[in-house]
Design an enzyme around this catalytic site. Structure first.
Site, PDB file in Angstrom:
ATOM      1  N   GLN A  36      15.798  18.181 -26.228  1.00 45.76           N
ATOM      2  CA  GLN A  36      16.946  18.045 -27.132  1.00 45.76           C
ATOM      3  C   GLN A  36      17.317  19.351 -27.853  1.00 45.76           C
ATOM      4  OE1 GLN A  36      16.037  15.261 -30.270  1.00 45.76           O
ATOM      5  NE2 GLN A  36      14.476  16.553 -31.166  1.00 45.76           N
ATOM      6  N   HIS A  48      -4.709  24.937 -32.891  1.00 45.44           N
ATOM      7  CA  HIS A  48      -5.972  25.153 -32.182  1.00 45.44           C
ATOM      8  C   HIS A  48      -5.791  24.649 -30.754  1.00 45.44           C
ATOM      9  CE1 HIS A  48      -8.794  24.825 -35.865  1.00 45.44           C
ATOM     10  NE2 HIS A  48      -7.598  24.528 -36.336  1.00 45.44           N
ATOM     11  N   TYR A 211      -7.040  29.743 -40.377  1.00 46.03           N
ATOM     12  CA  TYR A 211      -7.451  30.520 -39.198  1.00 46.03           C
ATOM     13  C   TYR A 211      -6.406  31.579 -38.853  1.00 46.03           C
ATOM     14  CZ  TYR A 211      -4.569  26.831 -36.936  1.00 46.03           C
ATOM     15  OH  TYR A 211      -3.566  25.956 -36.607  1.00 46.03           O
ATOM     16  N   ASP A 290       2.269  12.278 -28.372  1.00 44.61           N
ATOM     17  CA  ASP A 290       2.627  11.614 -29.631  1.00 44.61           C
ATOM     18  C   ASP A 290       3.557  10.423 -29.418  1.00 44.61           C
ATOM     19  OD1 ASP A 290       1.118  13.409 -31.038  1.00 44.61           O
ATOM     20  OD2 ASP A 290       2.747  14.145 -32.306  1.00 44.61           O
TER      21      ASP A 290
HETATM   22  P1  FAD Z   1       5.920  17.167 -29.483  1.00 45.20           P
HETATM   23  O1  FAD Z   1       5.167  18.452 -29.424  1.00 45.20           O
HETATM   24  O2  FAD Z   1       6.374  16.639 -30.799  1.00 45.20           O
HETATM   25  O3  FAD Z   1       7.176  17.351 -28.546  1.00 45.20           O
HETATM   26  C1  FAD Z   1       8.186  16.399 -28.406  1.00 45.20           C
HETATM   27  C2  FAD Z   1       9.409  17.123 -27.863  1.00 45.20           C
HETATM   28  O4  FAD Z   1      10.386  16.152 -27.499  1.00 45.20           O
HETATM   29  C3  FAD Z   1      10.047  18.047 -28.895  1.00 45.20           C
HETATM   30  O5  FAD Z   1      10.274  19.311 -28.318  1.00 45.20           O
HETATM   31  C4  FAD Z   1      11.335  17.322 -29.255  1.00 45.20           C
HETATM   32  O6  FAD Z   1      12.371  18.200 -29.632  1.00 45.20           O
HETATM   33  C5  FAD Z   1      11.643  16.577 -27.967  1.00 45.20           C
HETATM   34  N1  FAD Z   1      12.469  15.364 -28.145  1.00 45.20           N
HETATM   35  C6  FAD Z   1      12.340  14.411 -29.106  1.00 45.20           C
HETATM   36  N2  FAD Z   1      13.270  13.456 -28.955  1.00 45.20           N
HETATM   37  C7  FAD Z   1      14.003  13.811 -27.865  1.00 45.20           C
HETATM   38  C8  FAD Z   1      15.124  13.221 -27.213  1.00 45.20           C
HETATM   39  N3  FAD Z   1      15.679  12.072 -27.655  1.00 45.20           N
HETATM   40  N4  FAD Z   1      15.632  13.848 -26.119  1.00 45.20           N
HETATM   41  C9  FAD Z   1      15.092  15.008 -25.660  1.00 45.20           C
HETATM   42  N5  FAD Z   1      14.030  15.613 -26.259  1.00 45.20           N
HETATM   43  C10 FAD Z   1      13.493  15.021 -27.346  1.00 45.20           C
HETATM   44  N6  FAD Z   1      -2.513  19.344 -32.463  1.00 45.20           N
HETATM   45  C11 FAD Z   1      -3.490  20.114 -31.900  1.00 45.20           C
HETATM   46  O7  FAD Z   1      -3.885  19.847 -30.729  1.00 45.20           O
HETATM   47  N7  FAD Z   1      -4.049  21.158 -32.581  1.00 45.20           N
HETATM   48  C12 FAD Z   1      -3.647  21.476 -33.872  1.00 45.20           C
HETATM   49  O8  FAD Z   1      -4.154  22.440 -34.462  1.00 45.20           O
HETATM   50  C13 FAD Z   1      -2.622  20.666 -34.500  1.00 45.20           C
HETATM   51  N8  FAD Z   1      -2.183  20.915 -35.778  1.00 45.20           N
HETATM   52  C14 FAD Z   1      -1.200  20.119 -36.330  1.00 45.20           C
HETATM   53  C15 FAD Z   1      -0.772  20.350 -37.666  1.00 45.20           C
HETATM   54  C16 FAD Z   1       0.229  19.544 -38.248  1.00 45.20           C
HETATM   55  C17 FAD Z   1       0.625  19.760 -39.693  1.00 45.20           C
HETATM   56  C18 FAD Z   1       0.843  18.512 -37.467  1.00 45.20           C
HETATM   57  C19 FAD Z   1       1.937  17.652 -38.068  1.00 45.20           C
HETATM   58  C20 FAD Z   1       0.421  18.290 -36.157  1.00 45.20           C
HETATM   59  C21 FAD Z   1      -0.611  19.076 -35.584  1.00 45.20           C
HETATM   60  N9  FAD Z   1      -1.074  18.830 -34.278  1.00 45.20           N
HETATM   61  C22 FAD Z   1      -2.070  19.599 -33.733  1.00 45.20           C
HETATM   62  C23 FAD Z   1      -0.538  17.719 -33.513  1.00 45.20           C
HETATM   63  C24 FAD Z   1       0.453  18.192 -32.494  1.00 45.20           C
HETATM   64  O9  FAD Z   1       1.474  18.959 -33.104  1.00 45.20           O
HETATM   65  C25 FAD Z   1       1.094  16.996 -31.783  1.00 45.20           C
HETATM   66  O10 FAD Z   1       0.117  16.040 -31.472  1.00 45.20           O
HETATM   67  C26 FAD Z   1       1.734  17.514 -30.495  1.00 45.20           C
HETATM   68  O11 FAD Z   1       2.797  18.390 -30.795  1.00 45.20           O
HETATM   69  C27 FAD Z   1       2.198  16.355 -29.624  1.00 45.20           C
HETATM   70  O12 FAD Z   1       2.795  16.883 -28.451  1.00 45.20           O
HETATM   71  P2  FAD Z   1       3.948  16.068 -27.739  1.00 45.20           P
HETATM   72  O13 FAD Z   1       4.355  16.901 -26.577  1.00 45.20           O
HETATM   73  O14 FAD Z   1       3.518  14.668 -27.518  1.00 45.20           O
HETATM   74  O15 FAD Z   1       5.110  15.987 -28.811  1.00 45.20           O
END
Ligand code: FAD
Length: 378
Positions: A36, A48, A211, A290
């Protein structure tokens, strides 16, 4: 050369979606990724990447690149937030790959570059997916649409694909926020203090994880977990301030005070989660990361679980081929649910590595060395 004529669409090029795309392309599948955001920028946050993830990065040939730009701490220290006494000193070496801490934007750029040219499409916000039984129609908010044989929802905690499978439901606000700040290491030179490579400062109800995010150690990062009764904002995050940080960590160790003094900008993020979902896939749609099992980030393993999901889903699709996606999706869930749920539970409890313990079950895990459990084990 495509492994089959069938096409895979991935919604979301976040930390899980981009790796899923690259792994599936390496396995010979025809994959496109729809994101998106109009583009990705280097937002202020670190992450990390444990040895369990680096083993997966090796498969798409980016492990060396990630190590070269990361800080590679030898230990995770847990210290009392007030006295500085060590609660644990956890070795981060000896799990079969390197432990990295890195800037999130730099990591994401490497992951996206691992995709075949022309297969990552920005500015494509999913509006609707329609699985008609024969294929899937994917409609975007810009009025365009594409068809695919299967769709992977890697679209994060507010996943539209999850909503299609299970209906609209807001995630649960945990009652905690995370503050995030990047500090130039130059600012820390004036203090006669030692700033360790990877340390978590623990208070009774709050913590600060700290870190470096670069190999040069010129950028230091902190992320907190602090109670915050309600999240009343519409946005993903809001600005915080040095004053708010000083109040939240009043009386804490001089190193924490030095970090707060050196803070220029700090943001505040709500921490959300969901209860384990009743299903991970239906028909031609499947979830990862997520979208499927969000958690409070206190084990630093949320993205790691998304990336492990990507690796296991690829393995299962290689096993069955896309035409038998039904079996692949069942196998995937059977081989991921227990581990993802265990990490989700420990992460939400925020107890990991507080005391001396063996983290091999997390870091020593090699997703490619695990025998595949049968699909009926789910
Ligand atoms: P996301 O990385 O959230 O990616 C989802 C993607 O989908 C995004 O790019 C978004 O723009 C896109 N999207 C959403 N809706 C749509 C749509 N309708 N159409 C098209 N695209 C869309 N995890 C670790 O492993 N190590 C860490 O150190 C760590 N630190 C963190 C610190 C904080 C404060 C937070 C909040 C989280 C942390 N996490 C960490 C967790 C980690 O950020 C998430 O678990 C991870 O990003 C999940 O990956 P994902 O690909 O499932 O989702």
């Amino acid at each position: 050369m495509s492994r089959e004529n069938e096409k895979i669409a991935i919604v979301g090029a976040g930390l899980g979606g981009a790796v899923a795309g690259a792994l599936l392309q390496h396995a010979g599948f025809d994959v496109n990724v729809y994101e998106q955001a109009p583009s990705f920028s280097r937002l202020g946050a670190g992450i990390h990447m444990g040895p369990n993830v680096l083993k997966i990065f090796e498969r798409i040939g980016v492990d060396r690149q990630v190590i070269d730009i990361s800080s590679t701490p030898t230990h995770w220290f847990s210290r009392d937030g007030m006295t500085g006494d060590y609660r644990s000193r956890i070795p981060l070496e000896g799990y079969g790959a390197t432990y990295c801490t890195v800037h999130r934007g730099d990591l994401q750029a490497i992951q996206c570059d691992a995709l075949q040219p022309g297969t990552l499409h920005f500015g494509k916000k999913l509006a609707r997916v329609d699985d008609n039984g024969t294929d899937v129609l994917i409609e975007f908010e810009d009025g365009t649409s594409v068809r695919a044989d299967i769709v992977i929802g890697a679209d994060g905690i507010n996943s539209r694909v999850r909503e299609t499978l299970l209906g609209e439901e807001k995630p649960n606000y945990s009652g905690w926020v995370g503050h995030r700040a990047l500090i130039s290491s130059d600012k820390l030179k004036k203090f006669d203090l030692t700033f360790e490579d990877c340390v978590k400062w623990w208070g009774p109800d709050r913590h600060m994880m700290v870190y470096y995010t670069t190999a040069r150690r010129d950028e230091y990062y902190y992320v907190t977990g602090v109670p915050h009764p309600a999240w009343e904002f519409d946005s993903a995050f809001v600005d915080s301030s040095r004053e708010e940080m000083a109040a939240a960590f009043d009386g804490y160790h001089p190193i924490i005070q030095a970090l707060i003094d050196s803070t220029d900008t700090v943001t505040k993020w709500p921490l959300f989660n969901r209860n384990p979902l009743p299903l991970w896939s239906k028909g031609r749609l499947v979830l990862l990361g997520d979208a499927c099992h969000p958690m409070k980030p206190h084990m630093a393993q949320g993205a790691a679980m998304a990336i492990e999901d990507a690796a296991m889903l690829t393995r299962c699709l290689q096993e069955t081929g896309i035409s038998d996606f039904n079996t692949a999706f069942k196998l995937y869930e059977a081989n991921r649910r227990d581990r993802a749920t265990r990490v989700q539970t420990v992460s939400n409890a925020n107890t990991f590595l507080l005391n001396q313990e063996d983290p091999s079950w997390v870091y020593g895990y090699d997703i490619y060395a695990e025998p595949l459990k049968s699909e009926n084990a789910a």
